[in-house]
Design a protein around this motif. Structure first.
Motif, PDB file in Angstrom:
ATOM      1  N   UNK A  55       0.815  -1.221   0.000  1.00 38.68           N
ATOM      2  CA  UNK A  55       0.000   0.000   0.000  1.00 38.68           C
ATOM      3  C   UNK A  55       0.847   1.268   0.000  1.00 38.68           C
ATOM      4  N   UNK A  56       2.129   1.139   0.385  1.00 40.70           N
ATOM      5  CA  UNK A  56       2.947   2.346   0.443  1.00 40.70           C
ATOM      6  C   UNK A  56       3.168   2.888  -0.965  1.00 40.70           C
ATOM      7  N   UNK A  57       2.939   4.190  -1.121  1.00 43.22           N
ATOM      8  CA  UNK A  57       2.943   4.814  -2.442  1.00 43.22           C
ATOM      9  C   UNK A  57       4.195   5.643  -2.716  1.00 43.22           C
ATOM     10  N   UNK A  58       4.658   6.357  -1.689  1.00 44.23           N
ATOM     11  CA  UNK A  58       5.757   7.307  -1.893  1.00 44.23           C
ATOM     12  C   UNK A  58       6.762   7.182  -0.754  1.00 44.23           C
ATOM     13  N   UNK A  59       8.047   7.132  -1.102  1.00 44.56           N
ATOM     14  CA  UNK A  59       9.123   7.170  -0.108  1.00 44.56           C
ATOM     15  C   UNK A  59      10.040   8.331  -0.472  1.00 44.56           C
ATOM     16  N   UNK A  60      10.168   9.279   0.453  1.00 45.81           N
ATOM     17  CA  UNK A  60      10.960  10.488   0.213  1.00 45.81           C
ATOM     18  C   UNK A  60      12.172  10.485   1.142  1.00 45.81           C
ATOM     19  N   UNK A  61      13.379  10.325   0.625  1.00 43.81           N
ATOM     20  CA  UNK A  61      14.576  10.312   1.477  1.00 43.81           C
ATOM     21  C   UNK A  61      15.059  11.727   1.825  1.00 43.81           C
ATOM     22  N   UNK A  62      14.187  12.486   2.410  1.00 42.85           N
ATOM     23  CA  UNK A  62      14.539  13.807   2.940  1.00 42.85           C
ATOM     24  C   UNK A  62      13.479  14.194   3.961  1.00 42.85           C
ATOM     25  N   UNK A  63      13.868  14.991   4.936  1.00 49.51           N
ATOM     26  CA  UNK A  63      12.933  15.481   5.955  1.00 49.51           C
ATOM     27  C   UNK A  63      13.619  16.589   6.744  1.00 49.51           C
ATOM     28  N   UNK A  64      13.122  17.784   6.639  1.00 53.33           N
ATOM     29  CA  UNK A  64      13.654  18.913   7.398  1.00 53.33           C
ATOM     30  C   UNK A  64      15.170  19.022   7.234  1.00 53.33           C
ATOM     31  N   UNK A  65      15.665  18.854   5.999  1.00 55.83           N
ATOM     32  CA  UNK A  65      17.114  18.839   5.788  1.00 55.83           C
ATOM     33  C   UNK A  65      17.456  19.167   4.344  1.00 55.83           C
ATOM     34  N   UNK A  66      18.730  19.222   4.060  1.00 54.73           N
ATOM     35  CA  UNK A  66      19.242  19.287   2.695  1.00 54.73           C
ATOM     36  C   UNK A  66      19.744  17.891   2.347  1.00 54.73           C
TER      37      UNK A  66
END
Length: 398
Positions: A55-66
């Motif tokens: 069911x997981x659709x999107x994985x984003x390897x960033x969070x509050x960072x550069x």
């Protein structure tokens, strides 16, 4: 309804940023924490668990960072795409750390698209707004565009540019920004009308004070999991100070944390089902739904296809906060996402950039209605039974 496993995942593979945008919490909080890279075994543990949840659709390897501060970010993107071939993956970056090697690695990584956050086009504006070398990001993005084209990437899908209107960007420069990137072949230009305090974490911006909350106008609380570089899971991307730590992937599985009593308790507070703790970050957040939809000063904001599914409609949250500040009660209807979730896999292609013109064709719309009568019957019923005094509908394709 809360899914058994999150539909979206944000992973902070490294903490920190090399810029100092005045409307971002980072410049004001950077001295409170040290830079930390997520250990490779923790990252792989996260992705490996996700491989068992289709069911997981999107994985984003960033969070509050550069994200480009992680010198192995391309390798991690490749691991995501190889382990979870059905998901979409993208990053947002200020581009200043791009070089020829990193560009080549990112282009070859399998990344679905990359967003460049560049808040201005005039050198003095970039310098004042972002605190980084004024010419380097633009030059590097142009080089990245050329390299992407040479590698047969469709620029209209692969590259996005976004910027936040702020005190340094004049109306004239806003037009310059749009024209400049359009002339480079960029079609995805995302514009945010103004910066927000990020739940009070930007001290120079006006904070909000919500006395009551009845939900979140984003998918963050109900569909998205946010994992910091230490392995801790925080409530959302507004929680820069880690005020609400909901679990630790070093100790428990993602699924265990997602369904934990602590998570359920926080969701209950957010929805207004139980009294919110005075310290709850949502009481300071611009994206909170602050009143039940029950008064004559109620407004429903609806977004229609084809907005896309990889980025939440943050613009609706901004409009919602303006209306709430003016005394209105606001409800969000994401009809775009509700339709997308329920159509067959073959029809999901119509949310891609190169299929948006289909939505201008009445015959195409009628064919969807004929094929999915239950979906559209429910939407029709929801709209008919909506008690809001005003309904505003956003139609991305006209």
């Amino acid at each position: 309804m809360i899914p058994e496993f999150p539909n979206y995942l944000m992973i902070q593979t490294v903490s920190g940023c090399n810029a100092s945008c005045g409307f971002c919490p980072y410049p004001y909080l950077k001295n409170q924490s040290r830079q930390l890279k997520m250990p490779a075994d923790i990252f792989k543990k996260i992705i490996n668990e996700c491989s068992g949840h289709k069911n997981i659709k999107v994985v984003m390897p960033y969070l509050m960072n550069e994200p480009l501060m992680d010198d192995r970010i391309a390798e991690k993107i490749s691991y995501i795409k190889k382990s979870l071939p059905w998901v979409s993956s993208h990053i947002l970056t200020n581009a200043s750390l791009l070089d020829e090697k990193k560009s080549a690695e990112i282009i070859d990584s399998g990344l679905d698209w990359i967003g460049f956050s560049i808040h201005g086009i005039r050198p003095e504006t970039i310098q004042k707004t972002m605190g980084i070398s004024a010419l380097e990001p633009v030059r590097k993005i142009l080089e990245f565009i050329k390299k992407s084209e040479n590698n047969n990437k469709d620029i209209s899908k692969f590259i996005m540019v976004n910027f936040i209107k702020n005190q340094y960007i004049s109306k004239e420069e806003e037009l310059e920004i749009k024209k400049f990137w359009s002339d480079q072949g960029i079609k995805r230009i995302s514009i945010y009308s103004h910066p927000i305090s990020r739940a009070g974490n930007v001290p120079t911006l006006k904070a909000v004070h919500n006395y009551n909350i009845y939900g979140c106008n984003s998918i963050w609380a109900n569909e998205m999991l946010h994992i910091t570089s230490s392995g801790e899971i925080v409530l959302c991307c507004m929680d820069w100070k880690k005020e609400i730590v909901l679990g630790d992937v070093r100790k428990n599985t993602l699924k265990t944390i997602w369904g934990s009593d602590k998570y359920q308790d926080i969701r209950g507070q957010i929805k207004g089902l139980k009294s919110a703790q005075k310290s709850l970050i949502c009481l300071r957040c611009e994206c909170a739904q602050t009143e039940p939809v029950s008064s004559n000063r109620s407004v429903t904001l609806a977004i229609m296809p084809p907005w896309g599914v990889e980025r939440p409609p943050v613009g609706l949250a901004v409009i919602s906060q303006v209306l709430v500040s003016a005394g209105f009660t606001v409800k969000i209807l994401d009809l775009n996402l509700s339709i997308y979730k329920n159509v067959e896999q073959d029809d999901k292609k119509y949310w891609d950039m190169d299929h948006t013109l289909y939505w201008r064709d009445p015959d195409f719309i009628n064919s969807l209605i004929d094929r999915y009568p239950k979906i559209f019957a429910k939407i029709e019923n929801d709209l008919k039974n909506d008690n809001s005094k005003i309904m505003a509908i956003s139609v991305p394709t006209n």
